[in-house]
Design an enzyme around this catalytic site. Sequence first.
Site, PDB file in Angstrom:
ATOM      1  CD  GLN A   1      11.542  42.365  33.614  1.00  0.00           C
ATOM      2  OE1 GLN A   1      12.109  42.618  34.657  1.00  0.00           O
ATOM      3  NE2 GLN A   1      10.488  43.055  33.207  1.00  0.00           N
TER       4      GLN A   1
ATOM      5  NE  ARG B   1      16.398  52.363  38.616  1.00  0.00           N
ATOM      6  CZ  ARG B   1      16.034  51.088  38.523  1.00  0.00           C
ATOM      7  NH1 ARG B   1      15.372  50.689  37.466  1.00  0.00           N
ATOM      8  NH2 ARG B   1      16.336  50.229  39.478  1.00  0.00           N
TER       9      ARG B   1
ATOM     10  CG  ASP C   1      12.362  46.546  31.522  1.00  0.00           C
ATOM     11  OD1 ASP C   1      13.357  47.052  32.050  1.00  0.00           O
ATOM     12  OD2 ASP C   1      11.233  47.081  31.570  1.00  0.00           O
TER      13      ASP C   1
ATOM     14  CG  HIS D   1       3.938  50.994  34.589  1.00  0.00           C
ATOM     15  ND1 HIS D   1       4.562  52.093  35.119  1.00  0.00           N
ATOM     16  CD2 HIS D   1       4.779  49.950  34.797  1.00  0.00           C
ATOM     17  CE1 HIS D   1       5.734  51.739  35.634  1.00  0.00           C
ATOM     18  NE2 HIS D   1       5.893  50.439  35.454  1.00  0.00           N
TER      19      HIS D   1
HETATM   20  P1  AMP Z   1       8.481  47.999  36.182  1.00  0.00           P
HETATM   21  O1  AMP Z   1       7.451  48.640  37.038  1.00  0.00           O
HETATM   22  O2  AMP Z   1       9.597  48.907  35.791  1.00  0.00           O
HETATM   23  O3  AMP Z   1       8.955  46.667  36.727  1.00  0.00           O
HETATM   24  O4  AMP Z   1       7.750  47.653  34.813  1.00  0.00           O
HETATM   25  C1  AMP Z   1       6.595  46.862  34.771  1.00  0.00           C
HETATM   26  C2  AMP Z   1       6.336  46.489  33.345  1.00  0.00           C
HETATM   27  O5  AMP Z   1       6.129  47.662  32.563  1.00  0.00           O
HETATM   28  C3  AMP Z   1       7.519  45.736  32.702  1.00  0.00           C
HETATM   29  O6  AMP Z   1       7.015  44.681  31.890  1.00  0.00           O
HETATM   30  C4  AMP Z   1       8.173  46.807  31.878  1.00  0.00           C
HETATM   31  O7  AMP Z   1       8.887  46.296  30.757  1.00  0.00           O
HETATM   32  C5  AMP Z   1       6.979  47.626  31.422  1.00  0.00           C
HETATM   33  N1  AMP Z   1       7.401  48.972  31.052  1.00  0.00           N
HETATM   34  C6  AMP Z   1       8.245  49.772  31.731  1.00  0.00           C
HETATM   35  N2  AMP Z   1       8.453  50.925  31.048  1.00  0.00           N
HETATM   36  C7  AMP Z   1       7.726  50.839  29.909  1.00  0.00           C
HETATM   37  C8  AMP Z   1       7.532  51.699  28.784  1.00  0.00           C
HETATM   38  N3  AMP Z   1       8.147  52.881  28.686  1.00  0.00           N
HETATM   39  N4  AMP Z   1       6.702  51.289  27.798  1.00  0.00           N
HETATM   40  C9  AMP Z   1       6.087  50.078  27.882  1.00  0.00           C
HETATM   41  N5  AMP Z   1       6.237  49.217  28.912  1.00  0.00           N
HETATM   42  C10 AMP Z   1       7.044  49.589  29.916  1.00  0.00           C
END
Ligand code: AMP
Length: 282
Positions: free
Chosen positions: A153, A187, A150, A37
């Site tokens: 998405q 997660r 993702d 993030h």
């Molecule tokens: P989330 O909080 O899981 O909804 O993720 C928020 C954003 O962070 C989404 O655009 C995800 O694709 C991105 N994201 C989640 N994990 C990673 C990661 N390991 N590396 C880069 N971006 C990520």
Amino acid sequence: MEIVTKINEVKSLINNHKSAGKSIGFVPTMGALHAGHISLVRKAKAENDLCVVSIFVNPIQFNDKEDLKKYPRNFQKDLQLLEKEKCHILFSPSEAEIYPEPDKREFDLGKMAEILEAKHRPGHFQGVAKVVTKFFDIVGPNRAYFGQKDFQQLAIVKKITVDLGYDIEIVECPTLRENNGLAMSSRNELLKENIKKDCGVIYSSLIDISKHYQFETVEGLKAEAKEKIESVLPCKVEYVELVDSSNLSFIKGQIPKETDITACAAVKVDKVRLIDNIQFIS
Ligand code: AMP
């Protein structure tokens, strides 16, 4: 950092900055922030005058109530991380603020939203489309930052942006990983340490696919990856698939040359659902 929970407050705050000619970079998240993030936040900060991060665990994108209940929430730690990054605005609304009434809109997300994650998480992408459009309407960013982790998405967000005519640049950001290759994810906090250390096998199996594709059919590659993951982890592999990155259509048989391929996997390890992917040109 300004911390705002009300839609009208965040709108007027952002509008003041826009009136002063400032560009807005937006990073939507569900909190429990990690370095993945933060990489999005840094990019948003580097490319815009103002960085707006949202933290909202969107209930309607969870098809499984248990998954929603146990989804990690670390608001105080998130605040510290965002303060440290000198993020400008944190928007963290309540559920009632975002959904005062049930959101009955239905989006035409096309075939992309019927496969892979959609098969295993009914209603997930409708929930994503609803929340993303609500937040786009509230924040009105110039650029919005999404992770390649993702990738389905991301493809759907790009489609919505074009279909609905949003004047927002969708910026793709690479996946950040733990030392063992495991894609960072909120997660991951739910994984026991002794299992987490072996979860790098998911990524290494995808790397194998990207290296062996000339020598095998897609079916062979998928079977090998599944076997390798299941030999290391006590898990259920929900899918390993190869798709054309441009339209997410399934690749079967021999891999065509000079095609942008995404190999992706979803694995349920100890009740924790992990997804990952790798992109390569054949
Ligand atoms: P989330 O909080 O899981 O909804 O993720 C928020 C954003 O962070 C989404 O655009 C995800 O694709 C991105 N994201 C989640 N994990 C990673 C990661 N390991 N590396 C880069 N971006 C990520």
